[in-house]
Design a protein around this motif. Structure first.
Motif, PDB file in Angstrom:
ATOM      1  N   ILE A  23       0.846  -1.198   0.000  1.00 46.80           N
ATOM      2  CA  ILE A  23       0.000   0.000   0.000  1.00 46.80           C
ATOM      3  C   ILE A  23       0.880   1.245   0.000  1.00 46.80           C
ATOM      4  CG2 ILE A  23      -1.653   1.330   1.356  1.00 46.80           C
ATOM      5  CD1 ILE A  23      -2.912  -1.301   2.244  1.00 46.80           C
ATOM      6  N   GLY A  24       1.978   1.197   0.787  1.00 47.03           N
ATOM      7  CA  GLY A  24       2.898   2.326   0.795  1.00 47.03           C
ATOM      8  C   GLY A  24       3.557   2.546  -0.561  1.00 47.03           C
ATOM      9  N   SER A  28       3.263   5.938  -4.423  1.00 44.26           N
ATOM     10  CA  SER A  28       4.253   6.656  -5.238  1.00 44.26           C
ATOM     11  C   SER A  28       4.572   5.933  -6.540  1.00 44.26           C
ATOM     12  CB  SER A  28       5.542   6.836  -4.423  1.00 44.26           C
ATOM     13  OG  SER A  28       6.055   5.576  -4.017  1.00 44.26           O
ATOM     14  N   SER A  29       3.747   4.963  -6.939  1.00 41.44           N
ATOM     15  CA  SER A  29       4.023   4.177  -8.144  1.00 41.44           C
ATOM     16  C   SER A  29       3.357   4.830  -9.357  1.00 41.44           C
ATOM     17  CB  SER A  29       3.521   2.749  -7.970  1.00 41.44           C
ATOM     18  OG  SER A  29       2.115   2.744  -7.777  1.00 41.44           O
ATOM     19  N   SER A  38      -2.038  -3.373  -7.229  1.00 45.66           N
ATOM     20  CA  SER A  38      -3.431  -3.542  -6.822  1.00 45.66           C
ATOM     21  C   SER A  38      -3.854  -5.004  -6.934  1.00 45.66           C
ATOM     22  CB  SER A  38      -4.342  -2.653  -7.664  1.00 45.66           C
ATOM     23  OG  SER A  38      -4.062  -1.286  -7.447  1.00 45.66           O
ATOM     24  N   ARG A  39      -3.459  -5.644  -8.056  1.00 42.75           N
ATOM     25  CA  ARG A  39      -3.803  -7.066  -8.215  1.00 42.75           C
ATOM     26  C   ARG A  39      -3.132  -7.905  -7.126  1.00 42.75           C
ATOM     27  NH1 ARG A  39      -3.112  -5.743 -13.767  1.00 42.75           N
ATOM     28  NH2 ARG A  39      -0.971  -6.549 -13.704  1.00 42.75           N
ATOM     29  N   GLN A  40      -1.883  -7.590  -6.839  1.00 47.78           N
ATOM     30  CA  GLN A  40      -1.180  -8.346  -5.796  1.00 47.78           C
ATOM     31  C   GLN A  40      -1.817  -8.136  -4.422  1.00 47.78           C
ATOM     32  OE1 GLN A  40       2.908  -7.126  -6.015  1.00 47.78           O
ATOM     33  NE2 GLN A  40       3.286  -8.161  -7.980  1.00 47.78           N
ATOM     34  N   TYR A  92      -2.093   9.928  -6.963  1.00 49.08           N
ATOM     35  CA  TYR A  92      -1.098   8.996  -7.457  1.00 49.08           C
ATOM     36  C   TYR A  92      -0.692   9.264  -8.908  1.00 49.08           C
ATOM     37  CZ  TYR A  92      -2.759   6.747  -3.321  1.00 49.08           C
ATOM     38  OH  TYR A  92      -3.137   6.477  -2.041  1.00 49.08           O
ATOM     39  N   ASN A  93      -1.450  10.095  -9.647  1.00 50.90           N
ATOM     40  CA  ASN A  93      -1.074  10.413 -11.021  1.00 50.90           C
ATOM     41  C   ASN A  93      -0.045  11.529 -11.097  1.00 50.90           C
ATOM     42  OD1 ASN A  93      -2.699   8.484 -12.211  1.00 50.90           O
ATOM     43  ND2 ASN A  93      -4.494   9.835 -12.209  1.00 50.90           N
ATOM     44  N   ILE A  94       0.280  12.130  -9.997  1.00 51.89           N
ATOM     45  CA  ILE A  94       1.250  13.220  -9.977  1.00 51.89           C
ATOM     46  C   ILE A  94       2.645  12.639  -9.862  1.00 51.89           C
ATOM     47  CG2 ILE A  94       2.053  15.242  -8.676  1.00 51.89           C
ATOM     48  CD1 ILE A  94      -0.811  15.692  -7.803  1.00 51.89           C
ATOM     49  N   ASP A  95       3.537  13.119 -10.656  1.00 60.37           N
ATOM     50  CA  ASP A  95       4.931  12.660 -10.615  1.00 60.37           C
ATOM     51  C   ASP A  95       5.563  13.116  -9.308  1.00 60.37           C
ATOM     52  OD1 ASP A  95       7.487  11.916 -11.013  1.00 60.37           O
ATOM     53  OD2 ASP A  95       7.747  12.974 -12.935  1.00 60.37           O
TER      54      ASP A  95
END
Length: 209
Positions: A23-24, A28-29, A38-40, A92-95
């Protein structure tokens, strides 16, 4: 069976720690990595649910107190945290290189670290509780063994008392027989002495006359 329960609990602790770590990383991915993570994570949640079901069955079989409810509550809290992270797509879409407000990222990372520490403390507490339960079981088994040994000692003592009572009864009957024989012998001796006295008196009477 207690060893199997402990194994399931350890697997669950490792799995939840792995979920929290993912989750952490999810925060930042990039988009591709986020989908894979997410699948994992979802697969890990399913595995955790299966582990809890197996653990609950083992607790029922052992008859001891179950901690599955606490585990489910903790897993639900982690699941809600994942949903919160997954739903916040804009963040999460932000670099990360272009992210201007790092205070929020640091806060989230700190919260993740706090959650990890909480999980570790919970795992240590559960391990300590399990150790106390094992010690209590050992003490209970020792007490039962002592009680069993004392019961056998009491039973042997009762057997000896019954044997002693029987011996006393036989001795009492023997003494009574001996007393009766002594009385009979005294009576016979008295009768003989009386007969001799009578005969002596008769002999003296005829001698004088």
């Amino acid at each position: 069976m207690s060893t199997l329960i402990q194994s399931y609990e350890q697997q669950y602790s490792v799995l939840t720690a792995d979920i929290t770590s993912k989750i952490g990383r999810l925060k930042s991915s990039n988009e591709d990595d986020r989908e894979q993570l997410s699948r994992q994570i979802q697969a890990n949640f399913e595995e955790a649910n299966d582990l809890l079901e197996q653990l609950e069955l083992e607790y029922r079989g052992s008859g001891s107190g179950s901690r599955v409810a606490a585990y489910r509550a903790e897993l639900q809290r982690v699941r809600e945290e994942y949903r919160s992270v997954a739903s916040n797509n804009a963040t999460y879409n932000i670099d990360p290189d272009e992210y201007e407000d790092w205070s929020m990222v640091n806060e989230q990372r700190q919260r993740l670290l706090d959650n990890t520490e909480t999980l570790e403390r919970t795992g240590k507490t559960l391990t300590e509780g399990y150790r106390v339960v094992l010690e209590t079981e050992q003490i209970g088994a020792a007490v039962l063994n002592d009680l069993s040994s004392q019961r056998e000692t009491i039973q042997r003592s009762r057997g000896r008392l019954r044997e002693t009572d029987e011996q006393l009864n036989r001795s009492s009957r023997l003494m009574n027989n001996m007393v009766m024989r002594a009385l009979q012998e005294r009576f016979i001796l008295g009768a003989v002495a009386l007969a001799l006295a009578v005969l002596t008196a008769v002999a003296v009477y005829f001698y004088v006359t």
